[in-house]
Design a protein around this motif. Structure first.
Motif, PDB file in Angstrom:
ATOM      1  N   LEU A 255       0.837  -1.217  -0.096  1.00 62.86           N
ATOM      2  CA  LEU A 255       0.100  -0.098   0.051  1.00 62.86           C
ATOM      3  C   LEU A 255       0.823   1.315   0.154  1.00 62.86           C
ATOM      4  N   LEU A 256       2.081   1.228   0.394  1.00 64.21           N
ATOM      5  CA  LEU A 256       3.014   2.380   0.586  1.00 64.21           C
ATOM      6  C   LEU A 256       3.984   2.366  -0.812  1.00 64.21           C
ATOM      7  N   LYS A 257       3.691   1.522  -1.882  1.00 63.26           N
ATOM      8  CA  LYS A 257       4.470   1.740  -3.032  1.00 63.26           C
ATOM      9  C   LYS A 257       4.050   3.138  -3.774  1.00 63.26           C
ATOM     10  N   PRO A 258       5.172   3.675  -4.505  1.00 62.78           N
ATOM     11  CA  PRO A 258       4.957   4.917  -4.842  1.00 62.78           C
ATOM     12  C   PRO A 258       3.748   5.003  -5.827  1.00 62.78           C
ATOM     13  N   GLU A 259       3.767   4.139  -6.862  1.00 62.51           N
ATOM     14  CA  GLU A 259       2.403   3.981  -7.514  1.00 62.51           C
ATOM     15  C   GLU A 259       1.059   4.198  -6.924  1.00 62.51           C
ATOM     16  N   ARG A 260       1.044   3.746  -5.629  1.00 63.32           N
ATOM     17  CA  ARG A 260      -0.075   4.060  -4.915  1.00 63.32           C
ATOM     18  C   ARG A 260      -0.356   5.555  -4.089  1.00 63.32           C
ATOM     19  N   MET A 261       0.833   6.097  -4.174  1.00 68.63           N
ATOM     20  CA  MET A 261       0.906   7.498  -3.612  1.00 68.63           C
ATOM     21  C   MET A 261       0.977   8.508  -4.686  1.00 68.63           C
ATOM     22  N   LEU A 262       0.684   8.453  -5.738  1.00 69.29           N
ATOM     23  CA  LEU A 262       0.422   9.291  -6.903  1.00 69.29           C
ATOM     24  C   LEU A 262      -0.052  10.536  -6.621  1.00 69.29           C
TER      25      LEU A 262
ATOM     26  N   GLY B 226       2.931  17.436  -4.820  1.00 67.80           N
ATOM     27  CA  GLY B 226       4.243  17.917  -4.296  1.00 67.80           C
ATOM     28  C   GLY B 226       4.482  17.755  -2.974  1.00 67.80           C
ATOM     29  N   ILE B 227       3.594  17.042  -2.174  1.00 69.61           N
ATOM     30  CA  ILE B 227       3.617  16.864  -0.822  1.00 69.61           C
ATOM     31  C   ILE B 227       4.595  15.563  -0.438  1.00 69.61           C
ATOM     32  N   LEU B 228       4.722  14.756  -1.395  1.00 78.18           N
ATOM     33  CA  LEU B 228       5.554  13.547  -1.054  1.00 78.18           C
ATOM     34  C   LEU B 228       6.533  13.419  -2.183  1.00 78.18           C
ATOM     35  N   GLN B 229       7.767  13.432  -1.732  1.00 76.92           N
ATOM     36  CA  GLN B 229       9.073  13.430  -2.795  1.00 76.92           C
ATOM     37  C   GLN B 229       9.490  12.186  -2.746  1.00 76.92           C
ATOM     38  N   PRO B 230       9.246  11.291  -3.783  1.00 78.48           N
ATOM     39  CA  PRO B 230       9.688   9.906  -3.670  1.00 78.48           C
ATOM     40  C   PRO B 230      11.000   9.594  -3.737  1.00 78.48           C
ATOM     41  N   ALA B 231      11.489   8.516  -3.051  1.00 75.37           N
ATOM     42  CA  ALA B 231      13.056   8.260  -3.089  1.00 75.37           C
ATOM     43  C   ALA B 231      13.585   8.206  -4.584  1.00 75.37           C
TER      44      ALA B 231
ATOM     45  N   LYS C 168      31.607   5.312  -9.910  1.00 74.98           N
ATOM     46  CA  LYS C 168      31.094   5.578  -8.652  1.00 74.98           C
ATOM     47  C   LYS C 168      29.835   6.250  -8.690  1.00 74.98           C
ATOM     48  N   VAL C 169      28.940   6.021  -7.807  1.00 72.50           N
ATOM     49  CA  VAL C 169      27.520   6.360  -7.539  1.00 72.50           C
ATOM     50  C   VAL C 169      27.389   7.258  -6.503  1.00 72.50           C
ATOM     51  N   THR C 170      26.543   8.550  -6.751  1.00 75.21           N
ATOM     52  CA  THR C 170      26.187   9.602  -5.712  1.00 75.21           C
ATOM     53  C   THR C 170      25.085   8.637  -4.700  1.00 75.21           C
ATOM     54  N   LYS C 171      25.085   9.184  -3.564  1.00 76.20           N
ATOM     55  CA  LYS C 171      24.154   9.076  -2.736  1.00 76.20           C
ATOM     56  C   LYS C 171      22.681   9.088  -2.928  1.00 76.20           C
ATOM     57  N   GLY C 172      21.863   8.035  -2.948  1.00 74.18           N
ATOM     58  CA  GLY C 172      20.350   8.230  -3.088  1.00 74.18           C
ATOM     59  C   GLY C 172      19.679   9.118  -2.115  1.00 74.18           C
ATOM     60  N   THR C 173      18.589   9.418  -2.394  1.00 74.18           N
ATOM     61  CA  THR C 173      17.778  10.127  -1.382  1.00 74.18           C
ATOM     62  C   THR C 173      16.361   9.165  -0.896  1.00 74.18           C
ATOM     63  N   ASP C 174      16.115   9.328   0.371  1.00 70.32           N
ATOM     64  CA  ASP C 174      14.825   8.636   0.970  1.00 70.32           C
ATOM     65  C   ASP C 174      13.679   9.347   0.595  1.00 70.32           C
ATOM     66  N   GLU C 175      12.650   8.734   0.551  1.00 67.27           N
ATOM     67  CA  GLU C 175      11.254   9.238   0.439  1.00 67.27           C
ATOM     68  C   GLU C 175      11.085  10.277   1.590  1.00 67.27           C
TER      69      GLU C 175
ATOM     70  N   GLN D  45       2.701   4.435   8.137  1.00 74.03           N
ATOM     71  CA  GLN D  45       4.063   4.422   8.420  1.00 74.03           C
ATOM     72  C   GLN D  45       4.210   4.201   9.804  1.00 74.03           C
ATOM     73  N   LYS D  46       3.281   4.281  10.771  1.00 74.66           N
ATOM     74  CA  LYS D  46       3.617   3.826  12.054  1.00 74.66           C
ATOM     75  C   LYS D  46       3.717   2.270  12.185  1.00 74.66           C
ATOM     76  N   TYR D  47       3.165   1.653  11.490  1.00 76.16           N
ATOM     77  CA  TYR D  47       3.466   0.149  11.269  1.00 76.16           C
ATOM     78  C   TYR D  47       5.052   0.012  10.752  1.00 76.16           C
ATOM     79  N   VAL D  48       5.391   0.802   9.737  1.00 82.64           N
ATOM     80  CA  VAL D  48       6.763   0.653   9.303  1.00 82.64           C
ATOM     81  C   VAL D  48       7.671   1.019  10.335  1.00 82.64           C
ATOM     82  N   THR D  49       7.319   2.083  11.005  1.00 78.91           N
ATOM     83  CA  THR D  49       8.558   2.448  12.057  1.00 78.91           C
ATOM     84  C   THR D  49       8.448   2.129  13.363  1.00 78.91           C
ATOM     85  N   THR D  50       7.265   1.892  13.704  1.00 76.98           N
ATOM     86  CA  THR D  50       6.802   1.439  15.255  1.00 76.98           C
ATOM     87  C   THR D  50       6.618   0.142  15.500  1.00 76.98           C
TER      88      THR D  50
END
Length: 338
Positions: A128-135, A141-146, A158-165, A224-229
């Motif tokens: 349910l948290l996949k980016p395609e479900r958060m379009l 502009g509220i959610l910036q995908p990873a 060499k590869v630059t560091k990616g960004t998190d969602e 997200q509470k399930y993912v983080t807590t």
């Protein structure tokens, strides 16, 4: 804390705290210093008592002495309270001590977790948290995908560091402000003279259904509470929740135990959910069963009895004794006399 030359210590329930509170004697250093005997009695294992250093014997004796002195002070305080108010504050002490010991044993033994059920919930939440479900949030502009890392221009190996969602909080607040929905603000400060918009969980609950983008944001935050807590807290086959019985309400409370390598959580504050039921992950050990006990209307019964004890009458007690559902009666008569 030192205030005008007077030492003020925050309340606690260790022997050192109680000795300070009731006797005005500071023994904290004797217990916490590196050379405190409480940390070195292992060196005396097998040594006859008459060969112990005087300091080692004195420390053990004074622990018992201070405990007795504190007990006497507490008993006197309880007696004074009973004489003044007609209520014994220690009436439930025996029950609370037994309860505390039982809950401590529960903490030590822990609760078994069915990892297969936990994995099922994890898969559902991640789906349910996949980016395609958060379009809807991404397009707003509220959610910036990873973003994955990219090869360096000068050195493709060499590869630059990616960004998190992440959530664009500033944009979210402006979005809410533009909607014209009434919101709470924080107290004014020099940096923010008008205060800042406060978007707590209560705000999104109160305004659920007003805007699909805000609804999507609220739903995501709950997941997200399930993912983080919740899910990380049950990552081991056995978890160890902490408990506390020292509550003015008479209830117990739970808390996560903060020990490295130990999975723990506040087991009394797990959300009820039919789709992501964390509670179903807790299972009995082999050869045991789990069961639930609940007193029907215990709070209302306690309130009614208290009214009888204090005032000699209680409308609520009359309702309960007549076999009438007190909850329904109270709901139908919001101004009913208790």
């Amino acid at each position: 804390v030192d205030i005008d030359g007077q030492k003020i210590r925050q309340g606690g329930y260790s022997l050192a705290d109680l000795v300070w509170r009731y006797l005005g004697i500071d023994i904290k250093e004797d217990k916490k210093s590196d050379d405190a005997w409480r940390l070195h009695y292992s060196h005396l294992a097998g040594v006859p008592l008459d060969q112990w250093p005087d300091e080692a014997k004195e420390y053990a004796i004074m622990d018992a002495v201070y405990t007795k002195l504190v007990y006497d002070k507490q008993e006197q305080r309880a007696t004074d309270f009973t004489n003044e108010h007609g209520i014994n504050p220690l009436a439930t002490e025996d029950l609370e001590v037994k309860t505390a010991f039982g809950l401590w044993l529960m903490s030590v033994r822990g609760i078994s977790v069915d990892q297969s059920k936990k994995s099922e919930i994890e898969l559902k939440v991640n789906e349910l948290l996949k980016p395609e479900r958060m379009l809807i949030l991404i397009e707003a502009g509220i959610l910036q995908p990873a973003q994955p890392g990219r090869p360096h221009k000068k050195d493709p190996s060499k590869v630059t560091k990616g960004t998190d969602e992440k959530i664009n909080v500033k944009f979210l607040k402006q979005f809410v402000k533009d909607l014209g929905i009434e919101v709470k603000t924080t107290a004014p400060t020099e940096k923010f003279p008008d205060g800042q918009i406060s978007l707590d969980e209560e705000f999104f609950k109160d305004n659920y259904g007003q805007n699909p983008i805000l609804d999507a944001y609220h739903d995501r935050q709950q997941l997200q509470k399930y993912v983080t807590t919740y899910l990380p807290a049950i990552s081991q086959d056995v978890i160890h929740a902490g408990y506390d019985t020292v509550k003015n309400t008479g209830r117990t409370s739970s808390r996560a135990i903060k020990i490295d390598g130990i999975a723990s959580l506040n087991i009394q504050n797990i959300p009820r959910s039919t789709e992501f039921n964390i509670r179903n992950c807790f299972v009995p050990r082999h050869g045991f069963n789990m069961f639930s006990i609940d007193y029907s209307g215990m709070e209302l019964g306690t309130l009614a009895q208290t009214c009888l004890n204090l005032f000699g009458k209680s409308t609520l007690a009359d309702i309960i004794n007549a076999g009438i559902d007190a909850h329904l009666t109270g709901g139908n008569r919001p101004k009913a006399t208790v």
